[in-house]
Design a protein around this motif. Structure first.
Motif, mmCIF file in Angstrom:
data_model
loop_
_atom_site.group_PDB
_atom_site.id
_atom_site.type_symbol
_atom_site.label_atom_id
_atom_site.label_comp_id
_atom_site.label_asym_id
_atom_site.label_seq_id
_atom_site.Cartn_x
_atom_site.Cartn_y
_atom_site.Cartn_z
ATOM 1 N N THR A 1 0.814 -1.215 0.000
ATOM 2 C CA THR A 1 0.000 0.000 0.000
ATOM 3 C C THR A 1 0.848 1.266 0.000
ATOM 4 O OG1 THR A 1 -0.177 -0.175 2.412
ATOM 5 C CG2 THR A 1 -2.023 -1.008 1.096
ATOM 6 N N GLU A 2 0.308 2.286 -0.628
ATOM 7 C CA GLU A 2 0.931 3.612 -0.694
ATOM 8 C C GLU A 2 -0.057 4.619 -0.110
ATOM 9 O OE1 GLU A 2 1.624 4.177 -4.841
ATOM 10 O OE2 GLU A 2 3.072 2.525 -4.993
ATOM 11 N N GLN A 3 0.456 5.778 0.279
ATOM 12 C CA GLN A 3 -0.416 6.788 0.880
ATOM 13 C C GLN A 3 -1.507 7.211 -0.092
ATOM 14 O OE1 GLN A 3 2.403 9.738 2.388
ATOM 15 N NE2 GLN A 3 2.103 8.933 4.459
ATOM 16 N N GLY A 4 -1.220 7.190 -1.372
ATOM 17 C CA GLY A 4 -2.211 7.547 -2.389
ATOM 18 C C GLY A 4 -3.353 6.558 -2.500
ATOM 19 N N ASP A 5 -3.229 5.406 -1.847
ATOM 20 C CA ASP A 5 -4.320 4.424 -1.866
ATOM 21 C C ASP A 5 -5.395 4.773 -0.842
ATOM 22 O OD1 ASP A 5 -1.913 1.723 -2.240
ATOM 23 O OD2 ASP A 5 -2.920 2.929 -3.781
ATOM 24 N N SER A 6 -5.113 5.727 0.021
ATOM 25 C CA SER A 6 -6.097 6.126 1.033
ATOM 26 C C SER A 6 -7.354 6.634 0.337
ATOM 27 C CB SER A 6 -5.523 7.225 1.925
ATOM 28 O OG SER A 6 -4.434 6.736 2.683
ATOM 29 N N ALA A 7 -8.472 6.014 0.647
ATOM 30 C CA ALA A 7 -9.735 6.325 -0.023
ATOM 31 C C ALA A 7 -10.839 5.487 0.598
ATOM 32 C CB ALA A 7 -9.644 6.010 -1.520
ATOM 33 N N MET A 8 -12.066 5.751 0.157
ATOM 34 C CA MET A 8 -13.202 4.884 0.478
ATOM 35 C C MET A 8 -13.335 3.894 -0.678
ATOM 36 S SD MET A 8 -15.914 4.252 2.461
ATOM 37 C CE MET A 8 -16.710 5.674 3.218
ATOM 38 N N TYR A 9 -13.406 2.608 -0.345
ATOM 39 C CA TYR A 9 -13.576 1.576 -1.365
ATOM 40 C C TYR A 9 -15.012 1.068 -1.255
ATOM 41 C CZ TYR A 9 -8.675 1.955 -2.272
ATOM 42 O OH TYR A 9 -7.448 2.459 -2.638
ATOM 43 N N LEU A 10 -15.738 1.247 -2.342
ATOM 44 C CA LEU A 10 -17.161 0.928 -2.378
ATOM 45 C C LEU A 10 -17.409 -0.302 -3.228
ATOM 46 C CD1 LEU A 10 -18.409 4.563 -3.010
ATOM 47 C CD2 LEU A 10 -18.888 3.240 -0.951
ATOM 48 N N CYS A 11 -18.303 -1.130 -2.759
ATOM 49 C CA CYS A 11 -18.741 -2.299 -3.505
ATOM 50 C C CYS A 11 -20.213 -2.105 -3.858
ATOM 51 C CB CYS A 11 -18.557 -3.557 -2.660
ATOM 52 S SG CYS A 11 -19.152 -5.072 -3.424
ATOM 53 N N ALA A 12 -20.608 -2.577 -5.017
ATOM 54 C CA ALA A 12 -22.005 -2.475 -5.435
ATOM 55 C C ALA A 12 -22.386 -3.730 -6.200
ATOM 56 C CB ALA A 12 -22.221 -1.239 -6.307
ATOM 57 N N SER A 13 -23.667 -4.037 -6.210
ATOM 58 C CA SER A 13 -24.116 -5.199 -6.963
ATOM 59 C C SER A 13 -25.402 -4.875 -7.712
ATOM 60 C CB SER A 13 -24.326 -6.411 -6.051
ATOM 61 O OG SER A 13 -25.417 -6.229 -5.172
ATOM 62 N N SER A 14 -25.677 -5.683 -8.735
ATOM 63 C CA SER A 14 -26.896 -5.499 -9.515
ATOM 64 C C SER A 14 -27.313 -6.832 -10.125
ATOM 65 C CB SER A 14 -26.696 -4.468 -10.616
ATOM 66 O OG SER A 14 -25.950 -5.010 -11.687
ATOM 67 N N SER A 15 -28.578 -6.901 -10.508
ATOM 68 C CA SER A 15 -29.105 -8.100 -11.160
ATOM 69 C C SER A 15 -29.331 -7.775 -12.628
ATOM 70 C CB SER A 15 -30.416 -8.523 -10.503
ATOM 71 O OG SER A 15 -31.342 -7.446 -10.518
ATOM 72 N N ASN A 16 -28.255 -7.424 -13.314
ATOM 73 C CA ASN A 16 -28.354 -6.968 -14.695
ATOM 74 C C ASN A 16 -28.516 -8.110 -15.678
ATOM 75 O OD1 ASN A 16 -27.945 -4.010 -14.966
ATOM 76 N ND2 ASN A 16 -27.121 -4.676 -16.920
ATOM 77 N N VAL A 17 -29.337 -7.868 -16.697
ATOM 78 C CA VAL A 17 -29.415 -8.834 -17.787
ATOM 79 C C VAL A 17 -28.923 -8.229 -19.102
ATOM 80 C CG1 VAL A 17 -31.254 -10.213 -16.759
ATOM 81 C CG2 VAL A 17 -31.841 -8.262 -18.187
ATOM 82 N N GLY A 18 -28.953 -6.907 -19.221
ATOM 83 C CA GLY A 18 -28.523 -6.261 -20.447
ATOM 84 C C GLY A 18 -27.085 -5.788 -20.349
ATOM 85 N N ALA A 19 -26.594 -5.230 -21.427
ATOM 86 C CA ALA A 19 -25.205 -4.773 -21.459
ATOM 87 C C ALA A 19 -24.998 -3.557 -20.571
ATOM 88 C CB ALA A 19 -24.795 -4.441 -22.894
ATOM 89 N N ARG A 20 -25.980 -2.658 -20.566
ATOM 90 C CA ARG A 20 -25.851 -1.445 -19.763
ATOM 91 C C ARG A 20 -26.424 -1.676 -18.376
ATOM 92 N NH1 ARG A 20 -24.953 3.374 -22.738
ATOM 93 N NH2 ARG A 20 -24.936 3.025 -24.971
ATOM 94 N N VAL A 21 -25.622 -1.298 -17.376
ATOM 95 C CA VAL A 21 -26.061 -1.504 -16.002
ATOM 96 C C VAL A 21 -27.163 -0.516 -15.659
ATOM 97 C CG1 VAL A 21 -24.347 0.060 -15.005
ATOM 98 C CG2 VAL A 21 -25.266 -1.814 -13.640
ATOM 99 N N GLU A 22 -28.139 -0.985 -14.910
ATOM 100 C CA GLU A 22 -29.160 -0.088 -14.415
ATOM 101 C C GLU A 22 -28.951 0.096 -12.923
ATOM 102 O OE1 GLU A 22 -32.334 -0.333 -18.024
ATOM 103 O OE2 GLU A 22 -33.029 -0.971 -16.049
ATOM 104 N N LYS A 23 -29.873 -0.204 -12.111
ATOM 105 C CA LYS A 23 -29.808 0.145 -10.694
ATOM 106 C C LYS A 23 -28.691 -0.608 -9.979
ATOM 107 C CE LYS A 23 -32.880 0.420 -6.695
ATOM 108 N NZ LYS A 23 -34.274 0.205 -6.235
ATOM 109 N N LEU A 24 -27.812 0.155 -9.307
ATOM 110 C CA LEU A 24 -26.767 -0.424 -8.476
ATOM 111 C C LEU A 24 -27.133 -0.257 -6.998
ATOM 112 C CD1 LEU A 24 -23.248 0.536 -9.922
ATOM 113 C CD2 LEU A 24 -24.453 -1.636 -10.046
ATOM 114 N N PHE A 25 -26.835 -1.311 -6.231
ATOM 115 C CA PHE A 25 -27.021 -1.270 -4.783
ATOM 116 C C PHE A 25 -25.627 -1.212 -4.164
ATOM 117 C CE2 PHE A 25 -31.559 -2.337 -4.407
ATOM 118 C CZ PHE A 25 -31.821 -2.762 -5.700
ATOM 119 N N PHE A 26 -25.373 -0.173 -3.396
ATOM 120 C CA PHE A 26 -24.041 0.032 -2.831
ATOM 121 C C PHE A 26 -23.974 -0.410 -1.374
ATOM 122 C CE2 PHE A 26 -21.386 2.435 -5.770
ATOM 123 C CZ PHE A 26 -22.294 2.793 -6.740
ATOM 124 N N GLY A 27 -22.779 -0.880 -0.990
ATOM 125 C CA GLY A 27 -22.475 -1.073 0.413
ATOM 126 C C GLY A 27 -22.057 0.247 1.051
#
Lengths: 116, 108
Positions: free
Chosen positions: A82-108
């Motif tokens: 790790t480097e100091q520049g890695d300091s950040a918020m890391y977010l995870c999200a999921s979706s139940s996508n069937v098409g190529a373009r993502v629609e609604k994301l649910f974030f942690g």
């Protein structure tokens, strides 16, 4: 399942150490995303999975970053040396996508990483 | 990747007032979404409007879309202190691409 879970909520580490974060998506969701966000900025895309396959990685993603989603369920994001520049918020999200373009994301709620 | 750009960067209003924020983009879209992020938390999906829709409502939220001008607006009516947050209008590809957002402050 009530939502996307991320662990830990906070991580403080020293420069040069390795860290690993975990994300548990909503159980029936086939897509899982990792984003990084620094103060005053919007979330920046890192990578995403369709089931267990990692389909895209940001060109900005250093080789020190690796993500896995074994069996298409939970995912881990590891940062090596790790480097100091890695300091950040890391977010995870999921979706139940069937098409190529993502629609609604649910974030942690995210993992806040501080590298000293 | 293209992303929506929110304007203004910051907005401060009093409780009870309406808040309007705008989003501009440069590419053609299938849909446009709005998300809210409270300080230090994850993002919450607010509303999705498709390219063939001009206006959509959800509670106190009203979203408009003008594809000819490549712009969208989010109106929050009768704002509350709990509406204090950052608001984003990401564009959809295989992922959502976020701009810097509009930071809304609602004071009592």
């Amino acid at each position: 399942d009530t939502g996307v879970s991320q662990d830990p909520r906070h991580k403080i580490t020293k420069r040069g150490q390795n860290v690993t974060f975990r994300c548990d998506p909503i159980s029936e969701h086939n897509r899982l995303y990792w984003y990084r966000q620094t103060l005053g900025q919007g979330p920046e895309f890192l990578t995403y999975f369709q089931n267990e396959a990692q389909l895209e990685k940001s060109r900005l993603l250093s080789d020190r970053f690796s993500a896995e989603r074994p069996k298409g369920s939970f995912s881990t994001l590891e940062i090596q040396r790790t480097e100091q520049g890695d300091s950040a918020m890391y977010l995870c999200a999921s979706s139940s996508n069937v098409g190529a373009r993502v629609e609604k994301l649910f974030f942690g709620s995210g993992t806040q990483l501080s590298v000293l | 990747s293209q992303q929506g750009e929110e304007d203004p960067q910051a907005l401060s209003i009093q409780e009870g007032e309406n808040a309007t924020m705008n989003c501009s983009y440069k590419t053609s879209i299938n849909n446009l979404q709005w998300y809210r992020q409270n300080s230090g938390r994850g993002l919450v999906h607010l509303i999705l409007i498709r390219s063939n829709e001009r206006e959509k409502h959800s509670g106190r939220l009203r979203v408009t879309l003008d594809t000819s001008k490549k712009s969208s607006s989010l109106l929050i009516t009768a704002s509350r202190a709990a509406d204090t947050a950052s608001y984003f209008c990401p564009l959809s590809g295989y992922a959502l691409n976020f701009g810097k957002g509009t930071s809304l402050l609602v004071t009592p």
